[in-house]
Design an enzyme around this catalytic site. Structure first.
Site, PDB file in Angstrom:
ATOM      1  N   GLU A   1      -7.299   9.713   7.629  1.00 37.48           N
ATOM      2  CA  GLU A   1      -6.419  10.431   6.710  1.00 37.48           C
ATOM      3  C   GLU A   1      -7.219  11.058   5.568  1.00 37.48           C
ATOM      4  OE1 GLU A   1      -2.295   9.603   4.293  1.00 37.48           O
ATOM      5  OE2 GLU A   1      -4.055   8.384   3.796  1.00 37.48           O
TER       6      GLU A   1
ATOM      7  N   TRP B   1       1.733   9.926   9.361  1.00 40.21           N
ATOM      8  CA  TRP B   1       2.497  11.067   8.853  1.00 40.21           C
ATOM      9  C   TRP B   1       3.516  11.588   9.866  1.00 40.21           C
ATOM     10  CZ3 TRP B   1       2.620  13.533   4.104  1.00 40.21           C
ATOM     11  CH2 TRP B   1       1.675  13.113   3.160  1.00 40.21           C
TER      12      TRP B   1
ATOM     13  N   TYR C   1      -1.519  17.533   0.432  1.00 39.94           N
ATOM     14  CA  TYR C   1      -2.765  17.195  -0.257  1.00 39.94           C
ATOM     15  C   TYR C   1      -3.964  18.078   0.094  1.00 39.94           C
ATOM     16  CZ  TYR C   1      -0.141  12.994  -1.438  1.00 39.94           C
ATOM     17  OH  TYR C   1       0.813  12.128  -1.901  1.00 39.94           O
TER      18      TYR C   1
ATOM     19  N   CYS D   1       2.656  12.013  -3.855  1.00 38.96           N
ATOM     20  CA  CYS D   1       2.846  10.770  -4.613  1.00 38.96           C
ATOM     21  C   CYS D   1       1.607  10.489  -5.454  1.00 38.96           C
ATOM     22  CB  CYS D   1       3.131   9.609  -3.671  1.00 38.96           C
ATOM     23  SG  CYS D   1       4.691   9.755  -2.775  1.00 38.96           S
TER      24      CYS D   1
ATOM     25  N   ARG E   1       2.515   9.082  -9.123  1.00 40.96           N
ATOM     26  CA  ARG E   1       3.854   9.186  -9.713  1.00 40.96           C
ATOM     27  C   ARG E   1       4.840   8.235  -9.059  1.00 40.96           C
ATOM     28  NH1 ARG E   1       7.672  11.327  -6.446  1.00 40.96           N
ATOM     29  NH2 ARG E   1       6.851  12.351  -4.588  1.00 40.96           N
TER      30      ARG E   1
ATOM     31  N   ASP F   1       4.942   3.116  -3.383  1.00 42.94           N
ATOM     32  CA  ASP F   1       5.540   2.153  -2.461  1.00 42.94           C
ATOM     33  C   ASP F   1       4.568   0.978  -2.358  1.00 42.94           C
ATOM     34  OD1 ASP F   1       6.300   0.683  -0.233  1.00 42.94           O
ATOM     35  OD2 ASP F   1       6.481   2.411   1.112  1.00 42.94           O
TER      36      ASP F   1
END
Length: 318
Positions: A62, A84, A148, A201, A221, A224
């Site tokens: 990733e 994803w 991203y 995130c 921000r 999880d």
């Protein structure tokens, strides 16, 4: 005992004890606190959690996907990385091109309905195969929008120009290490409401150089804590190693600053199980020498000495 991992476990306990019960976009419900920070001394070891097994290969592929500026899940699927899939799959099953069984709320329904779970797995397998084999389908439904990798490597300006934030930061670290502008941001206010499968995130990170060591602070921000944060800790710690290797510095700290730090209500049992486990010593990360950051492959990054408890499965909120 790992001071690094203990911080994560303490955060879990804090949210369970003091978190506010909140609703959320996925209608799952969370226990949440606002504003938390963990500091990981990378000299202690690589902060991959040991109280549950975390798959380093998923983290490596990733992160390289981000670094390459890629936003299509084909690369991830080619490396057996499925983290994803759900966001791309959601786009397909909600489109006019999809003609299969109703997949509404597939994330939750697949957990409680065995018959539906079988249908869901069949449709996901079809989806993944088409992403891998059908270029047109891949281009339309494999791409997650300007997430991203796009923001890190191909930020679009209002003048139609492109900014490679990551390369610019690397050059700045080499030529002006004391700068306070070693920043990469994924939070693009113009792109967030438009075509992102998931707004970023982990929104912004900043590097800092002192005493020949490279440190990094991430502002996340939305966090999880059970499923996402263990990956985020390892991913950005790995990024510090990779960038330090690129610019000729030692590794310092990874500082993880969280905005809305939450545990989903359907993860409570899993968190309690993890908290009941003892920690092991942290592993080390090894990177092939002599290769540019942008030429590294998943085989160039290896984990050494990783001992952990078994993985703990939990549903992902889409």
């Amino acid at each position: 005992m790992s001071v690094n991992e203990q911080q994560y476990l303490d955060l879990c306990r804090h949210v369970l004890a003091d978190g506010e019960k909140k609703s959320d976009r996925t209608n799952t419900g969370t226990y949440s606190v606002f504003g938390a920070q963990m500091r990981f001394d990378l000299a202690e070891g690589f902060p991959l959690l040991t109280t549950k097994k975390v798959n380093i290969r998923l983290i490596v592929s990733e992160l390289l996907w981000f670094i390459h500026g890629d936003t299509n899940i084909r690369y991830l699927l080619q490396h057996n990385n499925n983290i994803w899939n759900e966001w791309a799959f959601k786009r397909w099953v909600e489109s006019n091109d999809y003609t299969g069984p109703d997949m509404t709320d597939f994330g939750n329904r697949s957990l409680v309905d065995a018959g539906f779970n079988t249908l869901y797995k069949e449709q996901m397998a079809i989806f993944k195969q088409r992403i891998l084999e059908d270029d047109a389908f891949m281009a339309q439904y494999g791409d997650l929008g300007p997430v991203y990798g796009k923001q890190w490597r191909h930020w679009q300006t209002s003048r139609g120009e492109t900014i490679d934030q990551l390369k610019d930061v690397i050059e700045s670290l080499k030529t002006n290490p004391d700068s306070r502008r070693h920043i990469v941001t994924a939070w693009n206010p113009e792109d967030v409401p438009s075509n992102m499968a998931l707004p970023p995130c982990h929104a912004l990170f900043q590097f800092y150089v002192a005493n020949g060591k490279l440190s990094c602070q991430l502002y996340q921000r939305s966090a999880d804590i059970f499923l996402g944060v263990p990956f985020n800790i390892a991913s950005y710690s790995l990024l510090v190693h990779l960038i330090a290797n690129e610019v000729g510095l030692e590794v310092g700290e990874f500082i993880h600053t969280l905005g809305d730090a939450h545990i989903y209500q359907n993860h409570l049992t899993q968190v309690e199980e993890q908290l009941s486990r003892e920690m092991y010593n942290l592993p080390e990360i090894h990177i092939t020498e002599g290769k540019s950051l942008f030429d590294l492959t998943v085989d160039d990054i290896t984990l050494v000495g990783y001992e952990s408890h078994p993985p703990i499965k939990a549903p992902i909120a889409v």
